[in-house]
Design an enzyme around this catalytic site. Structure first.
Site, PDB file in Angstrom:
ATOM      1  N   TYR A   1     -27.170 -19.927  -8.669  1.00  0.00           N
ATOM      2  CA  TYR A   1     -27.679 -20.627  -9.841  1.00  0.00           C
ATOM      3  C   TYR A   1     -26.520 -20.870 -10.790  1.00  0.00           C
ATOM      4  CZ  TYR A   1     -30.455 -21.544 -14.077  1.00  0.00           C
ATOM      5  OH  TYR A   1     -30.998 -22.101 -15.208  1.00  0.00           O
TER       6      TYR A   1
ATOM      7  N   ASP B   1     -18.086 -19.164 -10.903  1.00  0.00           N
ATOM      8  CA  ASP B   1     -19.068 -19.053 -11.979  1.00  0.00           C
ATOM      9  C   ASP B   1     -19.249 -17.563 -12.261  1.00  0.00           C
ATOM     10  OD1 ASP B   1     -21.148 -19.003 -13.725  1.00  0.00           O
ATOM     11  OD2 ASP B   1     -22.496 -20.262 -12.543  1.00  0.00           O
TER      12      ASP B   1
ATOM     13  N   LYS C   1     -23.120 -15.174 -21.096  1.00  0.00           N
ATOM     14  CA  LYS C   1     -23.759 -13.868 -21.192  1.00  0.00           C
ATOM     15  C   LYS C   1     -22.904 -12.833 -21.938  1.00  0.00           C
ATOM     16  CE  LYS C   1     -27.101 -15.098 -17.783  1.00  0.00           C
ATOM     17  NZ  LYS C   1     -27.144 -15.721 -16.504  1.00  0.00           N
TER      18      LYS C   1
HETATM   19  C1  LIG Z   1     -27.355 -17.332 -16.417  1.00  0.00           C
HETATM   20  C2  LIG Z   1     -26.427 -18.101 -15.549  1.00  0.00           C
HETATM   21  C3  LIG Z   1     -26.037 -19.416 -15.866  1.00  0.00           C
HETATM   22  C4  LIG Z   1     -26.663 -20.183 -16.998  1.00  0.00           C
HETATM   23  O1  LIG Z   1     -26.424 -19.638 -18.234  1.00  0.00           O
HETATM   24  P1  LIG Z   1     -27.408 -20.007 -19.462  1.00  0.00           P
HETATM   25  O2  LIG Z   1     -26.762 -19.362 -20.623  1.00  0.00           O
HETATM   26  O3  LIG Z   1     -28.741 -19.463 -19.090  1.00  0.00           O
HETATM   27  O4  LIG Z   1     -27.423 -21.488 -19.565  1.00  0.00           O
HETATM   28  C5  LIG Z   1     -25.060 -20.011 -15.100  1.00  0.00           C
HETATM   29  N1  LIG Z   1     -24.510 -19.376 -14.055  1.00  0.00           N
HETATM   30  C6  LIG Z   1     -24.876 -18.126 -13.705  1.00  0.00           C
HETATM   31  C7  LIG Z   1     -24.197 -17.456 -12.561  1.00  0.00           C
HETATM   32  C8  LIG Z   1     -25.866 -17.459 -14.419  1.00  0.00           C
HETATM   33  O5  LIG Z   1     -26.266 -16.254 -14.040  1.00  0.00           O
END
Ligand SMILES: *Cc1c(COP(=O)(O)O)cnc(C)c1O
Length: 425
Positions: free
Chosen positions: A145, A240, A268
């Site tokens: 994701y 990511d 995060k």
């Molecule tokens: C949570 C997440 C996102 C998206 O971040 P948001 O702040 O929710 O937009 C993107 N990549 C990874 C790996 C994530 O866990």
């Protein structure tokens, strides 16, 4: 209509105001046949619902709170920043301080740009990779994701997987036609995609340890192989690290696995609970971003003083945290869990790394999305509901990581194990 709890009453009202009663889909708890708890406050490893119930929290706002809820240093920094003003739309000193803190921990991030969410970070990194290489296609992994940007909404993880959504109305097919899909941990598939799409793949984006199909660590050689293929075919490698950054180690996945990508996305943890994301990497690539270069990306609240203060306080505190000790605690906790399930005759596969773990109700191993999908969802629902009744807050989905923080205590682990001991299936 009469409600048993204040949470139910609020949720009923929320459902008339917001789609599904929530501002982010997985929170609705539909995947586990429950209504969401409305949370009033959190402290350390614990949260309290508006119903006055206390829970040991393994969601931790889905990742940002590696220090625990309302950490004193973060709360203090927020108070101080708020007194000075919430936003100026002009540079502030803590943007420089936070950028320096990130680069000190992750020296491969020579330059970075702050944004407001992980979604913005990945969207912007992809745009930059496309602008820099002059190519349009990119490879992503099934079950990974990368936020809700259009191009990423093909076979995505997280809520997308929980709700079994194959694709999204509103995303034109032309947009996802440039998104090439491979199975996680399958280098041959990636090589094949490169060979079939010579000179047209801008980037490979990957969660260096996948955290949105439940936790799926990279197999030995997988990340190295991606690096090598990207070099061979002239594509950029994007890690990511929105979950893994400052979590797998203080230096993130790069420090842990020793593979260096061209671009990194963060989120995060670097916001310490406030809305923050960032993307960065090699200076030469980052210099393509406006105003230095032609790749446009902007944000009214980017580098927001409150968010920068919370992020900086978080990284400062994390710097002196003992990651190895936390990992050892999580390891022995997971061994305890495994034993309890074995005694009950329940098949589980527990994937674990640093302060992340996922219990898959399957004979396992789980190395990709197909294997994660083989886990028993009904059993997870029953597990979730029983644990919640006994005061343990888990992710309301079998496709998420449990998040442990530095605030979790031996008593928290012991209490959780004793709740698991009492489970009935
Ligand atoms: C949570 C997440 C996102 C998206 O971040 P948001 O702040 O929710 O937009 C993107 N990549 C990874 C790996 C994530 O866990």
């Amino acid at each position: 209509m009469k409600f048993t709890t204040r949470s139910e009453q609020l949720f009923d009202e929320a459902c008339t105001l917001m789609p599904g009663g929530v501002n982010s889909p997985v929170r609705a708890c539909r995947g586990v046949a429950a209504y969401p708890l409305f949370i009033e406050k959190g402290k350390g490893s614990r949260i309290w619902s508006v119903d006055g119930d206390e829970y040991i929290d393994f969601v931790m706002s889905w990742g940002p709170l590696l220090l625990g809820h309302s950490h004193p240093a973060v709360t203090r920094a927020l108070h101080e920043a708020a007194e000075l003003g919430a936003s100026f739309g002009a540079p502030c000193e803590n943007e420089v301080n936070l950028a320096m803190a990130v680069r000190a921990a992750m020296p491969h991030i020579e330059m970075l740009r702050m944004v407001n969410s992980g979604t913005e970070a990945t969207m912007s990194a992809l745009r930059l990779a496309r602008g820099y290489t002059g190519r349009n296609k990119f490879i992503k992994f099934i079950g990974c994701y990368h936020g809700h940007g259009d191009a990423f909404l093909a076979a995505a993880g997280s809520g997308f997987a929980t709700l079994s959504i194959p694709g999204t109305p509103g995303v034109p097919p032309a947009v996802v036609e440039e998104t090439l899909l491979a199975q996680y941990n399958d280098l041959d598939m990636v090589r094949e995609l490169f060979e079939r799409n010579q000179e047209s793949i801008a980037a490979v984006i990957v969660e260096p340890a996948a955290g949105n199909m439940g936790l799926v660590p990279p197999e030995p050689g997988f990340l190295q192989g991606l690096r090598q293929l990207c070099d061979q075919f002239g594509a950029l490698l994007i890690f990511d690290e929105v979950i893994t950054g400052f979590r797998l180690s203080f230096g993130g996945a790069v420090a842990r696995f020793g593979v260096t990508p061209d671009l990194v996305t963060l989120g995060k943890i670097i916001g310490g609970g406030l809305p923050v994301g960032a993307y960065g990497g090699k200076r030469e690539i980052m210099e393509s971003v406006a105003p230095l270069g032609g790749v446009y990306q902007a944000g009214t609240l980017s580098g927001n003083p409150l968010a920068m203060a919370a992020g900086l306080a978080t990284l400062t505190a994390l710097k002196s945290c003992d990651y190895a000790a936390l990992e050892a605690k999580v390891e022995s906790f997971c061994c305890g869990l495994e034993n309890l399930f074995r005694e009950k005759g329940i098949a589980v596969q527990i994937n674990r790394m640093a302060s992340l773990f996922t219990i898959f109700f399957t004979e396992g191993p789980v190395r990709n999305f197909a294997e994660a999908g083989s886990a028993d969802r009904e059993r997870y629902t029953s597990y979730y509901q029983q644990m919640r009744r006994s005061g343990i807050n888990l992710a309301p989905s079998p496709f998420e990581c449990a998040m442990v923080s530095f605030a979790h205590t031996d008593e928290d682990f012991a209490e959780t194990l004793s709740s698991v001991e009492q489970l009935l299936f």
